[in-house]
Design a protein around this motif. Structure first.
Motif, PDB file in Angstrom:
ATOM      1  N   SER A 430       0.755  -1.150  -0.112  1.00 29.79           N
ATOM      2  CA  SER A 430       0.080   0.204  -0.084  1.00 29.79           C
ATOM      3  C   SER A 430       0.791   1.217  -0.064  1.00 29.79           C
ATOM      4  O   SER A 430       1.737   1.477   0.884  1.00 29.79           O
ATOM      5  CB  SER A 430      -1.003  -0.026   1.350  1.00 29.79           C
ATOM      6  N   ILE A 431       0.986   1.962  -0.972  1.00 30.78           N
ATOM      7  CA  ILE A 431       1.575   3.341  -1.142  1.00 30.78           C
ATOM      8  C   ILE A 431       1.174   4.380  -0.347  1.00 30.78           C
ATOM      9  O   ILE A 431       0.039   4.870  -0.633  1.00 30.78           O
ATOM     10  CB  ILE A 431       1.871   3.472  -2.455  1.00 30.78           C
ATOM     11  N   GLY A 432       1.952   5.143   0.547  1.00 30.63           N
ATOM     12  CA  GLY A 432       1.559   6.202   1.128  1.00 30.63           C
ATOM     13  C   GLY A 432       2.410   7.252   0.528  1.00 30.63           C
ATOM     14  O   GLY A 432       3.221   7.669   0.688  1.00 30.63           O
ATOM     15  N   THR A 433       1.443   8.087  -0.484  1.00 30.34           N
ATOM     16  CA  THR A 433       1.842   9.104  -1.403  1.00 30.34           C
ATOM     17  C   THR A 433       2.397  10.359  -0.365  1.00 30.34           C
ATOM     18  O   THR A 433       3.431  11.092  -0.920  1.00 30.34           O
ATOM     19  CB  THR A 433       0.952   9.386  -2.237  1.00 30.34           C
ATOM     20  N   VAL A 479      -1.836  -3.705  -5.371  1.00 27.95           N
ATOM     21  CA  VAL A 479      -1.080  -2.676  -4.907  1.00 27.95           C
ATOM     22  C   VAL A 479      -2.071  -1.708  -4.694  1.00 27.95           C
ATOM     23  O   VAL A 479      -2.737  -1.177  -5.575  1.00 27.95           O
ATOM     24  CB  VAL A 479       0.146  -2.205  -6.032  1.00 27.95           C
ATOM     25  N   GLY A 480      -2.022  -0.891  -3.372  1.00 29.12           N
ATOM     26  CA  GLY A 480      -3.227  -0.109  -3.261  1.00 29.12           C
ATOM     27  C   GLY A 480      -2.629   1.330  -3.113  1.00 29.12           C
ATOM     28  O   GLY A 480      -1.232   1.338  -2.885  1.00 29.12           O
ATOM     29  N   ILE A 481      -3.340   2.441  -3.057  1.00 30.94           N
ATOM     30  CA  ILE A 481      -2.801   3.749  -2.877  1.00 30.94           C
ATOM     31  C   ILE A 481      -3.686   3.991  -1.639  1.00 30.94           C
ATOM     32  O   ILE A 481      -4.970   4.035  -1.621  1.00 30.94           O
ATOM     33  CB  ILE A 481      -2.861   4.610  -3.961  1.00 30.94           C
ATOM     34  N   THR A 501      -4.089  -1.062  -7.869  1.00 29.55           N
ATOM     35  CA  THR A 501      -5.506  -1.957  -8.117  1.00 29.55           C
ATOM     36  C   THR A 501      -6.413  -1.692  -7.117  1.00 29.55           C
ATOM     37  O   THR A 501      -7.659  -2.136  -7.191  1.00 29.55           O
ATOM     38  CB  THR A 501      -5.000  -3.371  -7.749  1.00 29.55           C
ATOM     39  N   SER A 502      -6.124  -0.498  -6.174  1.00 31.53           N
ATOM     40  CA  SER A 502      -7.303  -0.057  -5.362  1.00 31.53           C
ATOM     41  C   SER A 502      -7.047   1.252  -4.891  1.00 31.53           C
ATOM     42  O   SER A 502      -5.728   1.503  -4.923  1.00 31.53           O
ATOM     43  CB  SER A 502      -7.589  -1.164  -4.199  1.00 31.53           C
ATOM     44  N   LEU A 503      -7.951   1.966  -4.407  1.00 32.31           N
ATOM     45  CA  LEU A 503      -7.703   3.331  -4.134  1.00 32.31           C
ATOM     46  C   LEU A 503      -8.474   3.624  -2.684  1.00 32.31           C
ATOM     47  O   LEU A 503      -9.557   3.127  -2.523  1.00 32.31           O
ATOM     48  CB  LEU A 503      -8.073   4.419  -5.008  1.00 32.31           C
ATOM     49  N   SER A 504      -7.709   4.236  -1.829  1.00 34.14           N
ATOM     50  CA  SER A 504      -8.297   4.477  -0.532  1.00 34.14           C
ATOM     51  C   SER A 504      -8.035   5.879  -0.277  1.00 34.14           C
ATOM     52  O   SER A 504      -7.078   6.642  -0.359  1.00 34.14           O
ATOM     53  CB  SER A 504      -7.554   3.608   0.637  1.00 34.14           C
ATOM     54  N   MET A 505      -9.170   6.491   0.365  1.00 41.85           N
ATOM     55  CA  MET A 505      -9.132   8.087   0.540  1.00 41.85           C
ATOM     56  C   MET A 505     -10.172   8.462   1.638  1.00 41.85           C
ATOM     57  O   MET A 505     -10.909   7.573   2.228  1.00 41.85           O
ATOM     58  CB  MET A 505      -9.664   8.688  -0.768  1.00 41.85           C
ATOM     59  N   ALA A 506     -10.311   9.805   1.910  1.00 41.29           N
ATOM     60  CA  ALA A 506     -11.113  10.454   2.857  1.00 41.29           C
ATOM     61  C   ALA A 506     -12.677   9.922   2.119  1.00 41.29           C
ATOM     62  O   ALA A 506     -12.589  10.346   1.018  1.00 41.29           O
ATOM     63  CB  ALA A 506     -11.041  11.791   2.809  1.00 41.29           C
TER      64      ALA A 506
END
Length: 551
Positions: A430-433, A479-481, A501-506
């Motif tokens: 999981s990438i912590g941008t 691989v998530g963000i 392959t997935s996106l996580s956000m507020a």
């Protein structure tokens, strides 16, 4: 017509008259006090306590990330060291107003010099000092103007206490001349779905009462708009509102490629709202909330209760939990109380947990027990992993405790460059941008003076993300963000094109990202990403992606 450019937050568009934030009150004079030091001390003590209670009350009313920030401000207001500094000045015959101003300014300069998390808190000190001085003077605290009608708020930046309780029936949009995409103002604007543009340096020229269009999608403030431009902006706003009220669907591209859209959460209480806004699970659950409010680590039982509450809200859904990420901007005395000259490069994340392994083991025990008691699909990841060896250490330990899916966060360039080897053992990345951008560009993400470098659109950051995406495909691993970048709708398309392959956000950002993904196929997403990668700067990468997306 003039266009002022900044960094847009989300896809919103709004229009209305400008109302500028008042400038800070003038500094108190250094004239001697006309009352005794004891009387001045009583005045200051009462004023500080009143301001601290007001900040706590605002936090309780606002909830979420705002509550954490405001409670931290309240603690700063009553810091014993500051009280001693104020007392020293009062003993010298200074007024309460000057003693507060001078002591806070001295403390602020010390914090600013430290940089990092403490450097960011320096700006918050200014707001606290202004509020205490206003209380001593018997005047209203500095804050958001109230012109008596809806308005576009223009400010240098907003203090957390102001952003937390913005009246969204009055504030049509927010424009700041400072700050970047990961500033407190930007994060809280996303959380509250406020149309916002930050870092618009030319906005200092905006006048009270003039009508502007704030286009967050384009990052543009238009002054002196024509009637046609105002109508087009209103039509876009109406269309966006209509789209937001449409039935919620799972995240996907135009060709049907599934891109799960997940929520970033800081405590279990946010789960219900996330589900209501269409979160398909949790891509980042920060466990720090259990630790930051205590002088000692929470018990296994306390942790299990919180994790069980979270997992129960997502039956059958993926829930990614990050084990304690302490150090740097989140120091914990019971984990690491040693002074570090540069804590962002010190004992933080998985390094700190290895040094206090009992805390990590207790956390894994509680997570495994909560997993056994619920039906969610629990994934657990380690923060700030920098090496293959750290990956092997964490995944082996997690599996020993019965964690079925163990992964790592990619937040430093070394782990991105070694992703092909890291993902041999880790079940996912999981990438912590936010941190990845900070470390790639050597620019503290909490330091305002280098905020312009803290932009995940930078091609150097995008290249590293591509490395991780390629490694995920090669190893058959997801691989998530989970950094703020995923909440930028166009950048979300680029991230998918780079292999996410997935996106996580507020949760409030989900609708805009969902709608934007549906406009592009996977092939188009890859083309847009390629265009961004070919640029030489963050601004040109964003521009290139915008052009590629409209072809």
């Amino acid at each position: 017509m003039t266009e002022l450019r900044g960094v847009g937050i989300g896809l919103g568009v709004a229009q209305g008259p400008v109302a500028r934030m008042a400038e800070p009150a003038p500094a108190p004079s250094d004239a001697p006090s006309e009352i005794s030091a004891d009387e001045e001390k009583a005045r200051v003590t009462d004023a500080v306590a009143a301001v601290a209670r007001e900040l706590e009350a605002r936090g309780a009313q606002a909830g979420g990330a705002a509550q954490e920030v405001l409670e931290a401000q309240a603690m700063m207001a009553e810091d014993p060291t500051l009280a001693d500094e104020i007392g020293t000045r009062l003993a010298q015959g200074k007024t309460g107003e000057f003693a507060v101003f001078d002591a806070f300014a001295s403390f602020r300069d010390q914090l600013a010099a430290m940089g990092g998390y403490l450097g960011e808190r320096a700006a918050d000190l200014d707001d606290v000092a202004q509020r205490v001085i206003a209380r001593l003077r018997g005047v209203a605290a500095p804050g958001v103007p109230d012109p008596g009608h809806p308005f576009v708020l223009v400010a240098k930046d907003l203090a957390p206490a102001d952003t937390a309780l913005l009246d969204l029936t009055k504030v049509l949009a927010l424009v700041t001349t400072e700050g970047g995409p990961t500033s407190h103002t930007a994060i809280l604007a996303r959380e509250k779905s406020i149309v916002a543009i930050v870092g618009a340096t030319s906005a200092t020229a905006l006048r009270d009462g003039e009508t502007v269009i704030v286009d967050a999608a384009a990052g543009v403030v238009t002054t002196d708009p024509t009637a046609d431009e105002l109508e087009r902006a209103q039509n876009r706003a109406d269309a966006r509102a209509s789209a937001a009220s449409a039935p919620i669907t799972d995240g996907a591209l135009a060709d049907g490629t599934s891109i799960p859209l997940l929520a970033n959460l800081g405590n279990p209480e946010g789960a219900a709202d996330a589900v209501a806004l269409g979160a398909e699970g949790v891509g980042l659950f920060r466990t720090e909330f259990l630790f930051l409010s205590s002088n000692q680590a929470p018990t296994v039982e306390q942790q299990r209760e919180a994790y069980t509450k979270l997992l129960a809200a997502f039956p059958g859904k993926k829930v990614v939990v990050r084990v304690l990420d302490a150090g740097a901007d989140k120091p914990l005395a019971f984990l690491n109380d040693a002074h570090e000259e540069n804590p962002a490069l010190g004992l933080r994340g998985i390094r700190a947990l290895r040094a206090s392994e009992d805390i990590l083991r207790e956390q894994l025990t509680a997570l495994a027990e909560a997993d056994a008691a619920t039906d969610a699909d629990l994934w657990v990841m380690a923060p700030m992993v920098a090496t293959v060896e750290e990956t092997n250490y964490f995944t082996a330990l997690a599996r020993d405790y019965g964690i079925k899916t163990a992964g790592v966060m990619v937040e430093v360039p070394s782990s991105a460059l070694l992703a092909d080897r890291i993902l041999v053992d880790a079940d996912f990345a999981s990438i912590g941008t936010n941190d990845l951008t900070q470390y790639t560009l050597a620019a503290d993400r909490l330091l305002g003076s280098v905020a312009s470098f803290q932009d995940p659109w930078h091609p150097a950051v995008l290249r590293l993300i591509r490395e991780v995406g390629d490694a995920g495909r090669a190893n058959g691993k997801p691989v998530g963000i989970c950094g703020e970048a995923a909440a930028d709708p166009l950048l979300a398309v680029v991230l998918v094109g780079l292999g996410a392959t997935s996106l996580s956000m507020a949760p409030t950002a989900l609708a805009d990202v969902r709608a934007t993904l549906l406009q592009h196929t996977i092939a188009e997403a890859r083309d847009i990403a390629t265009a961004a990668l070919a640029a030489n700067s963050a601004a040109s990468a964003r521009s290139a992606a915008q052009q590629a997306a409209t072809r």
